[in-house]
Motif scaffolding. Sequence first.
Motif, PDB file in Angstrom:
ATOM      1  N   TRP A 185     -11.746  31.596  -3.521  1.00 29.57           N
ATOM      2  CA  TRP A 185     -12.170  32.989  -3.358  1.00 29.57           C
ATOM      3  C   TRP A 185     -11.825  33.462  -1.957  1.00 29.57           C
ATOM      4  CZ3 TRP A 185     -15.862  35.952  -0.641  1.00 29.57           C
ATOM      5  CH2 TRP A 185     -16.195  37.176  -1.219  1.00 29.57           C
ATOM      6  N   VAL A 186     -11.218  34.629  -1.863  1.00 26.93           N
ATOM      7  CA  VAL A 186     -10.920  35.232  -0.563  1.00 26.93           C
ATOM      8  C   VAL A 186     -11.360  36.688  -0.573  1.00 26.93           C
ATOM      9  CG1 VAL A 186      -8.959  33.688  -0.155  1.00 26.93           C
ATOM     10  CG2 VAL A 186      -8.554  35.950  -1.123  1.00 26.93           C
ATOM     11  N   SER A 187     -11.597  37.203   0.595  1.00 31.52           N
ATOM     12  CA  SER A 187     -11.986  38.595   0.748  1.00 31.52           C
ATOM     13  C   SER A 187     -11.401  39.128   2.036  1.00 31.52           C
ATOM     14  CB  SER A 187     -13.506  38.694   0.783  1.00 31.52           C
ATOM     15  OG  SER A 187     -13.873  40.004   1.136  1.00 31.52           O
ATOM     16  N   ASP A 188     -10.760  40.267   1.943  1.00 30.70           N
ATOM     17  CA  ASP A 188     -10.224  40.918   3.135  1.00 30.70           C
ATOM     18  C   ASP A 188     -10.155  42.418   2.847  1.00 30.70           C
ATOM     19  OD1 ASP A 188      -7.986  41.267   1.530  1.00 30.70           O
ATOM     20  OD2 ASP A 188      -6.910  39.574   2.392  1.00 30.70           O
ATOM     21  N   ARG A 189      -9.401  43.140   3.659  1.00 28.32           N
ATOM     22  CA  ARG A 189      -9.353  44.590   3.484  1.00 28.32           C
ATOM     23  C   ARG A 189      -8.790  44.980   2.118  1.00 28.32           C
ATOM     24  NH1 ARG A 189     -10.794  46.553   8.739  1.00 28.32           N
ATOM     25  NH2 ARG A 189     -10.577  48.665   7.980  1.00 28.32           N
ATOM     26  N   ARG A 190      -8.076  44.048   1.453  1.00 26.23           N
ATOM     27  CA  ARG A 190      -7.538  44.347   0.119  1.00 26.23           C
ATOM     28  C   ARG A 190      -8.560  44.096  -0.982  1.00 26.23           C
ATOM     29  NH1 ARG A 190      -2.976  40.323   0.195  1.00 26.23           N
ATOM     30  NH2 ARG A 190      -2.838  40.806  -2.012  1.00 26.23           N
ATOM     31  N   GLY A 191      -9.724  43.564  -0.623  1.00 28.63           N
ATOM     32  CA  GLY A 191     -10.783  43.366  -1.619  1.00 28.63           C
ATOM     33  C   GLY A 191     -11.068  41.903  -1.902  1.00 28.63           C
ATOM     34  N   TYR A 192     -11.927  41.665  -2.891  1.00 34.82           N
ATOM     35  CA  TYR A 192     -12.346  40.317  -3.306  1.00 34.82           C
ATOM     36  C   TYR A 192     -11.445  39.836  -4.419  1.00 34.82           C
ATOM     37  CZ  TYR A 192     -16.890  41.943  -1.425  1.00 34.82           C
ATOM     38  OH  TYR A 192     -17.897  42.436  -0.651  1.00 34.82           O
ATOM     39  N   ARG A 193     -11.016  38.588  -4.352  1.00 39.18           N
ATOM     40  CA  ARG A 193     -10.184  38.047  -5.430  1.00 39.18           C
ATOM     41  C   ARG A 193     -10.048  36.528  -5.275  1.00 39.18           C
ATOM     42  NH1 ARG A 193      -7.569  40.140  -1.311  1.00 39.18           N
ATOM     43  NH2 ARG A 193      -5.914  38.909  -0.393  1.00 39.18           N
ATOM     44  N   TYR A 194      -9.491  35.886  -6.306  1.00 43.71           N
ATOM     45  CA  TYR A 194      -9.167  34.452  -6.250  1.00 43.71           C
ATOM     46  C   TYR A 194      -7.678  34.303  -5.964  1.00 43.71           C
ATOM     47  CZ  TYR A 194     -13.797  33.316  -7.928  1.00 43.71           C
ATOM     48  OH  TYR A 194     -15.155  33.162  -8.019  1.00 43.71           O
ATOM     49  N   GLU A 195      -7.360  33.343  -5.102  1.00 42.39           N
ATOM     50  CA  GLU A 195      -5.968  33.111  -4.703  1.00 42.39           C
ATOM     51  C   GLU A 195      -5.664  31.612  -4.794  1.00 42.39           C
ATOM     52  OE1 GLU A 195      -3.553  35.126  -3.751  1.00 42.39           O
ATOM     53  OE2 GLU A 195      -4.464  36.977  -2.963  1.00 42.39           O
ATOM     54  N   PRO A 196      -4.392  31.242  -5.035  1.00 44.84           N
ATOM     55  CA  PRO A 196      -4.020  29.819  -5.097  1.00 44.84           C
ATOM     56  C   PRO A 196      -3.896  29.152  -3.726  1.00 44.84           C
ATOM     57  CG  PRO A 196      -2.150  31.202  -5.690  1.00 44.84           C
ATOM     58  CD  PRO A 196      -3.310  32.129  -5.487  1.00 44.84           C
ATOM     59  N   ALA A 197      -4.007  29.911  -2.648  1.00 44.77           N
ATOM     60  CA  ALA A 197      -3.887  29.318  -1.308  1.00 44.77           C
ATOM     61  C   ALA A 197      -4.933  29.917  -0.356  1.00 44.77           C
ATOM     62  CB  ALA A 197      -2.488  29.549  -0.747  1.00 44.77           C
ATOM     63  N   HIS A 198      -5.278  29.119   0.636  1.00 41.23           N
ATOM     64  CA  HIS A 198      -6.176  29.517   1.733  1.00 41.23           C
ATOM     65  C   HIS A 198      -5.507  30.653   2.536  1.00 41.23           C
ATOM     66  CE1 HIS A 198      -8.108  28.954   5.713  1.00 41.23           C
ATOM     67  NE2 HIS A 198      -9.074  28.306   5.084  1.00 41.23           N
ATOM     68  N   PRO A 199      -6.278  31.526   3.200  1.00 41.76           N
ATOM     69  CA  PRO A 199      -5.658  32.580   4.008  1.00 41.76           C
ATOM     70  C   PRO A 199      -4.660  32.047   5.050  1.00 41.76           C
ATOM     71  CG  PRO A 199      -8.006  33.006   3.787  1.00 41.76           C
ATOM     72  CD  PRO A 199      -7.739  31.675   3.129  1.00 41.76           C
ATOM     73  N   GLN A 200      -4.867  30.802   5.525  1.00 43.07           N
ATOM     74  CA  GLN A 200      -3.918  30.217   6.485  1.00 43.07           C
ATOM     75  C   GLN A 200      -2.697  29.591   5.805  1.00 43.07           C
ATOM     76  OE1 GLN A 200      -5.996  27.640   9.312  1.00 43.07           O
ATOM     77  NE2 GLN A 200      -7.714  29.079   9.386  1.00 43.07           N
ATOM     78  N   GLY A 201      -2.649  29.609   4.464  1.00 45.62           N
ATOM     79  CA  GLY A 201      -1.437  29.203   3.756  1.00 45.62           C
ATOM     80  C   GLY A 201      -1.487  27.879   3.028  1.00 45.62           C
ATOM     81  N   MET A 202      -2.427  26.985   3.403  1.00 44.06           N
ATOM     82  CA  MET A 202      -2.445  25.672   2.730  1.00 44.06           C
ATOM     83  C   MET A 202      -3.052  25.789   1.328  1.00 44.06           C
ATOM     84  SD  MET A 202      -5.004  26.089   5.088  1.00 44.06           S
ATOM     85  CE  MET A 202      -5.027  25.069   6.550  1.00 44.06           C
ATOM     86  N   ALA A 203      -2.658  24.847   0.443  1.00 44.35           N
ATOM     87  CA  ALA A 203      -3.277  24.774  -0.882  1.00 44.35           C
ATOM     88  C   ALA A 203      -4.736  24.386  -0.711  1.00 44.35           C
ATOM     89  CB  ALA A 203      -2.552  23.747  -1.741  1.00 44.35           C
ATOM     90  N   TRP A 204      -5.589  24.802  -1.628  1.00 41.27           N
ATOM     91  CA  TRP A 204      -6.991  24.361  -1.599  1.00 41.27           C
ATOM     92  C   TRP A 204      -7.051  22.877  -1.943  1.00 41.27           C
ATOM     93  CZ3 TRP A 204      -9.659  28.214   0.411  1.00 41.27           C
ATOM     94  CH2 TRP A 204      -9.312  29.534   0.131  1.00 41.27           C
TER      95      TRP A 204
END
Length: 203
Positions: A60-79
């Motif tokens: 789960w990530v949240s930023d100015r684009r909103g809340y959503r699930y992503e396949p990678a961490h904001p810093q780029g690595m896989a979870w």
Amino acid sequence: MAAHDLRGVTLLKGALDAAGQAALVAELRAVAAAAPLFHPETARGRKMSVRMTSAGRLGWVSDRRGYRYEPAHPQGMAWPEIPPRLLTLWDAVSGSAVPPDTCLLNYYGEGARMGLHQDRDEAELHHPVVSLSLGDEALFRVGNVERGGKTESVWLASGDVAVLSGAARLVHHGIDRIRFGSSRLLPQGGRINVTLRVAGATG
Ligand code: MD3
Ligand code: FE
């Protein structure tokens, strides 16, 4: 194990014993070492007081684009992978044959809180959510599926598990405050909450 019902939320007090809690903290430390905790930013540009990271295929990530699930961490690595003992917990309490594809790790330091909200960022909202509390006690508030109305609160302690299924899956809920320093499980103090979910589409 005693099961309590709070507005359809099943609370399993003391579901995880002290040894299981300590083993899990070590595994979650490794998760946070591989995928660092971050303060999510709301769509309005405010930083949340809770720090978060995830394990699993999605996070789960949240930023100015909103809340959503992503396949990678904001810093780029896989979870990192979900710790296997959490998958065992899911199998024991969720009642779901579908395995979770995400594990959200919330860390509450002194003064952190989480306002009343609904969890509806998952692709399919009928899957249960399983939550585990570790460390300091937290005042958990449960409201209603619709906004507003009366709420009820309960203190969650280390080792307590909550299962959110059926109508309770969409109730408003939040954490008003923690009792910082009430547990010795985490040497730095504070509270970890982990939630297991099916976030992606299963079709
Ligand atoms: C009721 N976490 O991560 S856990 C969350 O303690 C979240 O960190 C809180 O709310 C925490 O979204 C509360 C208990 C919980 C978790 C998920 C739920 C209650 C829930 C989903 C639906 C309804
Ligand atoms: Fe939530």
